[in-house]
Enzyme design. Structure first.
Site, short mmCIF file in Angstrom:
data_model
loop_
_atom_site.label_atom_id
_atom_site.label_comp_id
_atom_site.label_asym_id
_atom_site.label_seq_id
_atom_site.Cartn_x
_atom_site.Cartn_y
_atom_site.Cartn_z
N HIS A 25 0.82 -1.13 -0.10
CA HIS A 25 -0.04 -0.05 0.01
C HIS A 25 0.80 1.15 -0.07
O HIS A 25 2.04 1.07 0.10
CB HIS A 25 -1.00 0.01 1.39
CG HIS A 25 -2.09 -1.07 0.86
ND1 HIS A 25 -2.92 -1.14 1.77
CD2 HIS A 25 -2.33 -1.92 0.12
CE1 HIS A 25 -3.81 -2.22 1.48
NE2 HIS A 25 -3.50 -2.65 0.45
N GLU A 63 1.27 3.58 2.06
CA GLU A 63 1.95 4.16 3.30
C GLU A 63 3.41 3.27 3.24
O GLU A 63 4.47 3.69 3.74
CB GLU A 63 1.16 3.81 4.45
CG GLU A 63 -0.14 4.49 4.86
CD GLU A 63 -1.54 4.01 3.71
OE1 GLU A 63 -1.08 3.19 2.78
OE2 GLU A 63 -2.44 3.85 4.47
N ALA A 67 -20.58 8.98 -29.85
CA ALA A 67 -20.06 10.13 -30.77
C ALA A 67 -21.29 10.53 -31.62
O ALA A 67 -21.85 9.53 -32.05
CB ALA A 67 -18.95 9.71 -31.80
N1 LIG Z 1 -21.65 6.95 -32.67
C1 LIG Z 1 -21.57 6.28 -31.65
O1 LIG Z 1 -20.71 6.40 -30.68
C2 LIG Z 1 -22.07 4.74 -31.50
C3 LIG Z 1 -21.59 3.89 -30.33
C4 LIG Z 1 -22.09 2.75 -30.58
C5 LIG Z 1 -23.01 2.28 -31.58
N2 LIG Z 1 -23.29 3.06 -32.59
C6 LIG Z 1 -24.18 2.78 -33.64
O2 LIG Z 1 -25.46 2.60 -33.11
C7 LIG Z 1 -26.09 1.52 -33.81
C8 LIG Z 1 -26.85 0.51 -33.16
O3 LIG Z 1 -27.59 1.01 -32.07
P1 LIG Z 1 -28.89 0.28 -31.43
O4 LIG Z 1 -29.61 1.14 -30.23
O5 LIG Z 1 -29.49 -0.48 -32.57
O6 LIG Z 1 -28.21 -0.90 -30.73
P2 LIG Z 1 -27.35 -1.63 -29.25
O7 LIG Z 1 -28.06 -0.76 -27.89
O8 LIG Z 1 -26.04 -1.61 -29.39
O9 LIG Z 1 -28.28 -2.88 -29.38
C9 LIG Z 1 -29.76 -2.79 -29.28
C10 LIG Z 1 -30.06 -4.39 -28.88
O10 LIG Z 1 -29.02 -4.99 -27.92
C11 LIG Z 1 -30.10 -5.48 -26.80
N3 LIG Z 1 -29.83 -4.69 -25.64
C12 LIG Z 1 -29.16 -3.64 -25.54
N4 LIG Z 1 -29.49 -3.14 -24.15
C13 LIG Z 1 -30.32 -4.17 -23.83
C14 LIG Z 1 -30.82 -3.99 -22.43
N5 LIG Z 1 -30.74 -3.00 -21.60
N6 LIG Z 1 -31.62 -5.09 -22.13
C15 LIG Z 1 -31.97 -5.89 -23.10
N7 LIG Z 1 -31.55 -6.05 -24.21
C16 LIG Z 1 -30.51 -5.01 -24.46
C17 LIG Z 1 -31.39 -5.75 -27.53
O11 LIG Z 1 -31.32 -6.75 -28.35
P3 LIG Z 1 -32.68 -7.85 -28.62
O12 LIG Z 1 -33.65 -6.82 -29.39
O13 LIG Z 1 -31.87 -8.98 -29.29
O14 LIG Z 1 -33.14 -8.16 -27.54
C18 LIG Z 1 -31.30 -4.25 -28.44
O15 LIG Z 1 -32.26 -4.64 -29.46
C19 LIG Z 1 -25.28 0.92 -34.77
O16 LIG Z 1 -25.42 1.60 -36.09
C20 LIG Z 1 -23.79 1.32 -34.20
O17 LIG Z 1 -23.13 1.69 -35.42
C21 LIG Z 1 -22.93 4.40 -32.67
#
Ligand SMILES: NC(=O)c1ccc[n+]([C@@H]2O[C@H](COP(=O)([O-])OP(=O)(O)OC[C@H]3O[C@@H](n4cnc5c(N)ncnc54)[C@H](OP(=O)(O)O)[C@@H]3O)[C@@H](O)[C@H]2O)c1
Length: 349
Positions: A48, A50, A154
């Site tokens: 640690h 200290e 982003a």
């Molecule tokens: N610009 C950025 O920073 C950024 C970052 C990440 C992603 N993206 C983009 O975002 C898009 C994806 O977004 P999205 O909203 O469709 O996807 P997501 O959140 O990655 O995936 C959604 C799916 O994941 C499951 N899921 C996520 N959270 C859950 C929860 N709390 N409880 C239960 N199931 C959960 C569910 O699947 P089921 O329906 O199979 O149950 C849901 O339909 C992509 O095009 C990606 O390129 C962009």
């Protein structure tokens, strides 16, 4: 003196990424207004702060009559190392000053009591808020019984995280992407939703020559529909896949069932805390981040806004709070939001 504790906080930060689930701790030994010894908790399981500060002295007898500044209450229990409170009680500094009392029920005031019981003067609360901010992950895990949650995405200038066809390249610039890798190295784990794994095929490792360990990767895949060829499943780094179909542990890849009929994220938090994970960096997508925002189970959000416009697509999550800070990162704008009482606010000392 504030400056000595400030130095102890700086030293503590050197342990970032190496000591979790232990807290980061720094220690400075002061005599006649001069720093004579310094140390910090360098790696999990190691000595640690200290102990390292005492070892930095030519002779441990120099501690007698000194003032010891340590960012967190000295431990009082036998963990991986003997109690630091016993060490200090034996070496007899005149005074021990701490930012914070240790919230760990195994310590919680007992370390300070050991010191005052042998006549050492004890002061708590110097740079208290800075100490809480330094160990926001540890304090959240101890008091809220869940890991610290950081959201990151982003977005385009017109508020989209992806195009309609789920593609999302290149919203943010090189500098922002490098900073994201730094952020990854600082946390215990990274979580993505199913669609983000499917469409972005991220590696979720630490690159850009940034020093630090690769975090635990976590992906949600209810019915195990994701392709086994995704980078997440390449076995290159510890990975957990939460699903409804199977419990199985392989090399660097574990499948773990959870109850998808109930809110999933609280179950993920509970399961990760049991594994000693104290922080999660959530890298999207929209569905997952919105679920977390709705449940209020987040501590920070770091939102990069690029110059590009998509016109239409998948809308970015929205946060109903005033930003705590914003800054330029190359061509992009980084906006920070805080939802944690442990996030840094000056303590006025
Ligand atoms: N610009 C950025 O920073 C950024 C970052 C990440 C992603 N993206 C983009 O975002 C898009 C994806 O977004 P999205 O909203 O469709 O996807 P997501 O959140 O990655 O995936 C959604 C799916 O994941 C499951 N899921 C996520 N959270 C859950 C929860 N709390 N409880 C239960 N199931 C959960 C569910 O699947 P089921 O329906 O199979 O149950 C849901 O339909 C992509 O095009 C990606 O390129 C962009």
């Amino acid at each position: 003196m504030t400056e000595f504790m400030q130095r102890a906080l700086e030293l503590a930060l050197k342990g970032q990424g190496h000591v979790s689930p232990n807290p980061m701790v720094g220690c400075v030994i002061v005599k006649d207004g001069e720093i004579i010894g310094e140390g910090w908790h360098e790696k999990y399981g190691g000595p640690h702060a200290e102990v390292n500060a005492v070892r930095s002295l030519e002779d441990e007898a120099q501690v007698e009559g000194s003032t010891v500044y340590v960012t967190l209450e000295p431990c009082s229990h036998h963990g991986k190392t003997p109690p630091c409170a016993d060490l200090l009680a034996r070496l007899k500094p005149k005074k021990v000053v701490v930012c914070n009392v240790d919230p760990n029920p195994l310590v919680a005031g007992r370390g300070l009591k050991k010191l005052s019981d042998v006549g050492i003067e004890v002061e708590t609360g110097l740079l208290e808020k800075e100490g809480l901010a330094l160990n926001k992950r540890f304090f959240t895990a101890m008091t809220k019984k869940r890991p610290y949650v950081i959201l990151k995405w982003a977005q385009t200038e017109d508020g989209f995280i992806a195009r309609e066809d789920y593609t999302s390249k290149w919203i943010s610039g090189e500098n922002s992407r490098e900073l994201v890798h730094q952020y990854r190295a600082e946390e215990d784990s990274i979580l993505v939703g199913t669609n983000t794994a499917r469409y972005d095929n991220p590696s979720l490792n630490v690159r850009f020559d940034i020093e630090g360990k690769d975090p635990l990767r976590i992906v949600i895949d209810r019915n195990l529909e994701l392709s086994g060829d995704l980078k997440l499943f390449d076995g290159s780094q510890p990975t957990i896949c939460y699903n409804t179909q199977k419990n199985e542990t392989g090399k660097n890849l574990e499948f773990k069932t959870l109850n998808f009929e109930e809110e999933l994220f609280p179950q993920i938090l509970e399961n990760l805390l049991q594994r000693g994970i104290h922080s999660i960096f959530v890298e999207g997508g929209r569905f997952l981040i919105n679920k977390i925002i709705e449940a209020g189970l987040w501590d920070e959000a770091r939102v990069f806004t690029g110059k590009v416009k998509f016109g239409k697509g998948i809308e970015a999550p929205k946060i109903n709070l005033a930003p705590s800070a914003s800054m330029d990162i190359g061509e992009d704008r980084l906006t920070l939001y805080s939802n944690s009482e442990y996030e840094k606010r000056p303590s006025g000392h």
